[in-house]
Scaffold this motif. Structure first.
Motif, short mmCIF file in Angstrom:
data_model
loop_
_atom_site.label_atom_id
_atom_site.label_comp_id
_atom_site.label_asym_id
_atom_site.label_seq_id
_atom_site.Cartn_x
_atom_site.Cartn_y
_atom_site.Cartn_z
N GLU A 1 0.62 -1.25 0.05
CA GLU A 1 0.02 -0.09 -0.03
C GLU A 1 0.80 1.03 -0.17
OE1 GLU A 1 -4.11 -1.79 2.02
OE2 GLU A 1 -2.85 -0.49 3.17
N SER A 2 0.27 2.58 -0.05
CA SER A 2 1.04 3.75 -0.22
C SER A 2 0.55 4.55 1.12
CB SER A 2 0.49 4.33 -1.49
OG SER A 2 0.94 3.51 -2.58
N LEU A 3 1.50 5.38 1.28
CA LEU A 3 1.02 6.66 2.22
C LEU A 3 1.79 7.96 1.58
CD1 LEU A 3 2.01 5.24 5.58
CD2 LEU A 3 -0.33 6.09 4.82
N ARG A 4 1.13 9.02 1.94
CA ARG A 4 1.93 10.38 1.62
C ARG A 4 1.99 11.21 2.69
NH1 ARG A 4 -0.50 15.45 -0.86
NH2 ARG A 4 1.10 16.32 -2.47
N LEU A 5 3.15 11.49 2.96
CA LEU A 5 3.70 12.40 4.17
C LEU A 5 3.78 13.81 3.78
CD1 LEU A 5 6.39 9.89 5.81
CD2 LEU A 5 3.94 9.87 5.93
N SER A 6 3.40 14.66 4.85
CA SER A 6 3.66 16.05 4.49
C SER A 6 4.63 16.51 5.73
CB SER A 6 2.32 16.79 4.60
OG SER A 6 1.37 16.25 3.55
N CYS A 7 5.15 17.65 5.26
CA CYS A 7 6.04 18.38 6.22
C CYS A 7 5.85 20.03 6.18
CB CYS A 7 7.43 18.10 5.99
SG CYS A 7 8.66 18.99 6.88
N ALA A 8 5.01 20.34 6.97
CA ALA A 8 4.64 21.88 6.99
C ALA A 8 5.78 22.48 7.58
CB ALA A 8 3.31 22.38 7.59
N ALA A 9 6.25 23.63 6.77
CA ALA A 9 7.56 24.44 7.75
C ALA A 9 6.91 25.72 7.88
CB ALA A 9 8.72 24.45 6.61
N SER A 10 7.44 26.42 9.12
CA SER A 10 7.53 27.85 9.07
C SER A 10 8.45 28.42 9.86
CB SER A 10 6.15 27.93 10.24
OG SER A 10 6.49 27.43 11.49
N GLY A 11 8.61 29.65 9.83
CA GLY A 11 9.90 30.28 10.22
C GLY A 11 11.05 30.63 9.24
N ILE A 12 10.90 30.04 8.17
CA ILE A 12 12.05 30.15 6.99
C ILE A 12 11.44 30.62 5.73
CG2 ILE A 12 13.63 28.41 8.13
CD1 ILE A 12 12.67 26.37 6.19
N ASN A 13 12.16 31.18 4.77
CA ASN A 13 11.87 31.37 3.53
C ASN A 13 11.95 30.00 2.81
OD1 ASN A 13 11.16 32.29 1.06
ND2 ASN A 13 12.76 33.99 0.96
N PHE A 14 10.96 29.43 2.87
CA PHE A 14 10.92 27.73 2.48
C PHE A 14 11.50 27.67 1.08
CE2 PHE A 14 8.96 24.09 0.65
CZ PHE A 14 9.04 23.29 1.79
N ARG A 15 11.39 28.43 0.23
CA ARG A 15 11.68 28.12 -1.02
C ARG A 15 13.01 28.35 -1.41
NH1 ARG A 15 9.56 33.29 -1.37
NH2 ARG A 15 7.54 32.52 -1.94
N LEU A 16 13.81 28.55 -0.33
CA LEU A 16 15.41 28.77 -0.48
C LEU A 16 15.98 27.57 0.11
CD1 LEU A 16 15.97 32.45 0.75
CD2 LEU A 16 15.56 31.54 -1.64
N TYR A 17 15.58 26.68 0.69
CA TYR A 17 16.27 25.50 1.36
C TYR A 17 15.84 24.04 0.72
CZ TYR A 17 17.31 29.22 4.71
OH TYR A 17 17.50 30.34 5.28
N THR A 18 17.06 23.41 1.05
CA THR A 18 16.91 21.61 0.74
C THR A 18 16.14 21.25 1.81
OG1 THR A 18 19.01 21.63 -0.56
CG2 THR A 18 18.31 19.92 0.68
N ILE A 19 15.21 20.47 1.62
CA ILE A 19 14.41 19.60 2.52
C ILE A 19 14.63 17.94 2.61
CG2 ILE A 19 12.26 19.25 3.45
CD1 ILE A 19 12.78 22.21 3.72
N ASP A 20 14.92 17.51 3.63
CA ASP A 20 15.41 16.10 3.60
C ASP A 20 14.52 15.41 4.42
OD1 ASP A 20 18.54 17.38 4.56
OD2 ASP A 20 18.11 16.76 2.74
N TRP A 21 14.13 14.17 4.37
CA TRP A 21 13.37 13.10 5.04
C TRP A 21 14.17 12.19 5.26
CZ3 TRP A 21 8.31 13.23 6.49
CH2 TRP A 21 7.45 14.20 6.19
N TYR A 22 14.20 11.97 6.57
CA TYR A 22 14.80 10.92 7.34
C TYR A 22 13.99 9.76 7.94
CZ TYR A 22 19.36 13.39 7.51
OH TYR A 22 20.52 14.06 7.08
N ARG A 23 14.57 8.75 8.20
CA ARG A 23 13.61 7.91 8.88
C ARG A 23 14.60 7.03 9.96
NH1 ARG A 23 12.20 3.25 4.23
NH2 ARG A 23 14.37 2.58 4.05
N GLN A 24 14.06 6.82 11.11
CA GLN A 24 14.48 6.37 12.22
C GLN A 24 13.69 4.91 12.93
OE1 GLN A 24 17.55 7.33 14.36
NE2 GLN A 24 17.13 4.92 14.46
N ALA A 25 14.30 3.86 12.73
CA ALA A 25 13.45 2.79 13.23
C ALA A 25 14.51 2.22 14.40
CB ALA A 25 13.65 1.65 12.18
N PRO A 26 13.68 1.51 15.35
CA PRO A 26 14.26 0.91 16.53
C PRO A 26 15.51 -0.03 16.14
CG PRO A 26 11.82 0.89 16.82
CD PRO A 26 12.23 1.28 15.34
#
Length: 115
Positions: A16-41
């Motif tokens: 199956e599928s999921l769509r994750l979202s990351c809502a940002a505030s406090g920065i001029n968002f368009r200027l920055y690289t955005i990374d997704w990480y994951r952490q498993a036990p």
């Protein structure tokens, strides 16, 4: 202040599928690289995907062909579309950016892939 808020995680079955979202505030968002990480036990934190301000993307080998990353600079939101999910994808997923030589993280959203 820089803040991220992840959402969209949940419990799904393999394939199956999921769509994750990351809502940002406090920065001029368009200027920055955005990374997704994951952490498993018991596992090292893994960089899953990145999207630069140019729109250029990179993916971990473990998710290539299954995940896509995108950004909406008007709504200051990044997305991680996760298809063909596997149990090995189970983790807390976090978004991150570097701003003024500091790393900023969201709290994360849990993704569980299980039958």
């Amino acid at each position: 202040q820089v803040r991220f808020a992840e959402s969209g995680g949940g419990l799904v079955q393999p394939g199956e599928s999921l769509r994750l979202s990351c809502a940002a505030s406090g920065i001029n968002f368009r200027l920055y690289t955005i990374d997704w990480y994951r952490q498993a036990p018991g596992k090292q934190r893994e960089l899953v995907a990145s999207i630069a301000n140019s729109g250029s993307t990179n993916f971990a080998d473990s998710v290539k062909g299954r995940f896509t990353i995108s950004r909406d600079n008007v709504r200051n939101t990044a997305h991680l579309q996760m298809n063909s999910l596997k149990p090995e994808d189970t983790a807390v997923y976090l978004c991150q950016t570097q701003h003024r030589a500091r790393d900023y993280w969201g709290r994360g959203t849990q993704v569980t892939v299980s039958s």
